[in-house]
Design a protein around this motif. Structure first.
Motif, PDB file in Angstrom:
ATOM      1  N   VAL A 157       0.824  -1.209   0.000  1.00  0.00           N
ATOM      2  CA  VAL A 157       0.000   0.000   0.000  1.00  0.00           C
ATOM      3  C   VAL A 157       0.859   1.261   0.000  1.00  0.00           C
ATOM      4  O   VAL A 157       0.595   2.212  -0.754  1.00  0.00           O
ATOM      5  N   LYS A 158       1.884   1.306   0.838  1.00  0.00           N
ATOM      6  CA  LYS A 158       2.721   2.503   0.912  1.00  0.00           C
ATOM      7  C   LYS A 158       3.439   2.763  -0.402  1.00  0.00           C
ATOM      8  O   LYS A 158       3.557   3.914  -0.850  1.00  0.00           O
ATOM      9  N   ASP A 159       3.919   1.703  -1.034  1.00  0.00           N
ATOM     10  CA  ASP A 159       4.577   1.867  -2.333  1.00  0.00           C
ATOM     11  C   ASP A 159       3.581   2.347  -3.375  1.00  0.00           C
ATOM     12  O   ASP A 159       3.902   3.202  -4.216  1.00  0.00           O
ATOM     13  N   LYS A 160       2.376   1.797  -3.336  1.00  0.00           N
ATOM     14  CA  LYS A 160       1.330   2.206  -4.274  1.00  0.00           C
ATOM     15  C   LYS A 160       1.021   3.685  -4.131  1.00  0.00           C
ATOM     16  O   LYS A 160       0.943   4.423  -5.127  1.00  0.00           O
ATOM     17  N   VAL A 161       0.862   4.144  -2.889  1.00  0.00           N
ATOM     18  CA  VAL A 161       0.554   5.556  -2.635  1.00  0.00           C
ATOM     19  C   VAL A 161       1.698   6.445  -3.113  1.00  0.00           C
ATOM     20  O   VAL A 161       1.476   7.503  -3.722  1.00  0.00           O
ATOM     21  N   ALA A 162       2.927   6.022  -2.852  1.00  0.00           N
ATOM     22  CA  ALA A 162       4.088   6.815  -3.282  1.00  0.00           C
ATOM     23  C   ALA A 162       4.129   6.967  -4.795  1.00  0.00           C
ATOM     24  O   ALA A 162       4.410   8.061  -5.315  1.00  0.00           O
TER      25      ALA A 162
END
Length: 321
Positions: free
Chosen positions: A117-122
């Motif tokens: 999720v964090k990579d996706k948001v970034a």
């Protein structure tokens, strides 16, 4: 070579030097160049180009004009980037050119396939930050630019809505407001973004502003589209109204002459307002069913009136718990 479609068409060669499309003297040739970039690496039959750029011209004259325009484009780009084979033209058949709109689309696809999720948001944040303006704003009304512009705009809105959902889950309401406003700049009647904005404003204590925004949104929607907002939006507006009616404000007054101040207040406050003495030297005025701006206005009126009172008064305003 790098090409930018966001905003005006821009080119940069491998040495980092900007190439100005305005150096192409023919407006028709510049439009044809934009067309080739929009349909990057696709083979386009010459008949499609005749119909798009010279629709009312006999084919032999259209063919001559096309060849002239292509020659101008090749002098600008270099002869190898625009190729002709089997009656079709193709810009950048060998994939030597990077187009910002296509890189934007690739980032969104990469984000949506990302399991973290964090990579996706970034990745999504990086993509939306690179969307500086709509595609080819200089060619606002050409059908083929409208289609490309709407395609990339839809990708942007989808990415922004995904980011909004993430920040809502994290209770990051300021970011939700900023992202929702950006969606509404591109799609003024996006009800999902409107609802997210209203909820975030409510959480940030901006209930009056949220209600005013809803009323403006509903008025524009009815005027321009002939419809009313969704039931979910209307329900949330009613929820904001109900919350507003339950708000109680307290104007606290600290003074050494309580009885005298009470007499002054009776000539100032509304009938619906209630005066309570908390202790010797401290009293409060309870104000109901108003928003913060009205409460602040009443506070100022009380401060102005009590300046005439011989007693020294310390006045403050807060929302009742």
């Amino acid at each position: 070579m790098k090409v930018s479609l966001f905003g005006d068409l821009r080119f940069m060669n491998d040495d980092g030097k900007d190439l100005d499309p305005q150096s192409i003297r023919s407006r028709k040739a510049r439009d044809l160049l934009r067309y080739f970039v929009v349909f990057h690496r696709r083979r386009i039959p010459k008949e499609v180009l005749f119909e798009t750029f010279w629709p009312d011209m006999e084919e032999n004259y259209a063919c001559r004009n096309l060849q002239t325009a292509v020659s101008m484009i090749r002098r600008f780009l270099g002869k190898d980037l625009l190729t002709y084979r089997d009656g079709t033209y193709c810009f950048d058949e060998s994939s030597e050119v990077s187009v910002d709109a296509e890189e934007f689309e690739k980032k969104i696809a990469k984000a949506r396939s990302c399991g973290n999720v964090k990579d996706k948001v970034a990745i999504l944040k990086c993509a939306v930050d690179e969307y500086l303006d709509d595609v080819l704003i200089e060619c606002e009304y050409e059908d083929w630019t409208v289609q490309a512009r709407e395609h990339y705009k839809d990708l942007l809105i989808g990415a922004l809505l995904e980011l909004i959902a993430f920040h809502e889950a994290e209770n990051e309401y300021t970011e939700v407001c900023n992202l929702s406003k950006r969606v509404l700049e591109k799609d003024p009647f996006n009800e999902s973004a409107c609802l997210s904005l209203l909820k975030a404003m409510g959480e940030l204590g901006q209930k009056l502003e949220a209600m005013n925004f809803y009323r403006s949104f509903a008025k524009r929607m009815e005027k321009e589209l002939g419809v009313i907002p969704s039931q979910e939006l209307r329900d949330f507006y009613e929820h904001l109204l109900a919350q507003r009616k339950r708000i109680v404000w307290i104007i606290t007054i600290e003074t050494d002459r309580t009885d005298e101040v009470v007499q002054y207040l009776k000539g100032i406050v509304r009938e619906a307002d209630e005066i309570k003495i908390f202790s010797k030297g401290k009293l409060g005025v309870f104000i109901r069913d108003v928003d913060d701006s009205v409460a602040q206005s009443i506070q100022k009126r009380i401060e102005s009136a009590l300046k005439r009172c011989p007693s020294h008064c310390k006045i403050s305003l807060r929302m009742a718990r």
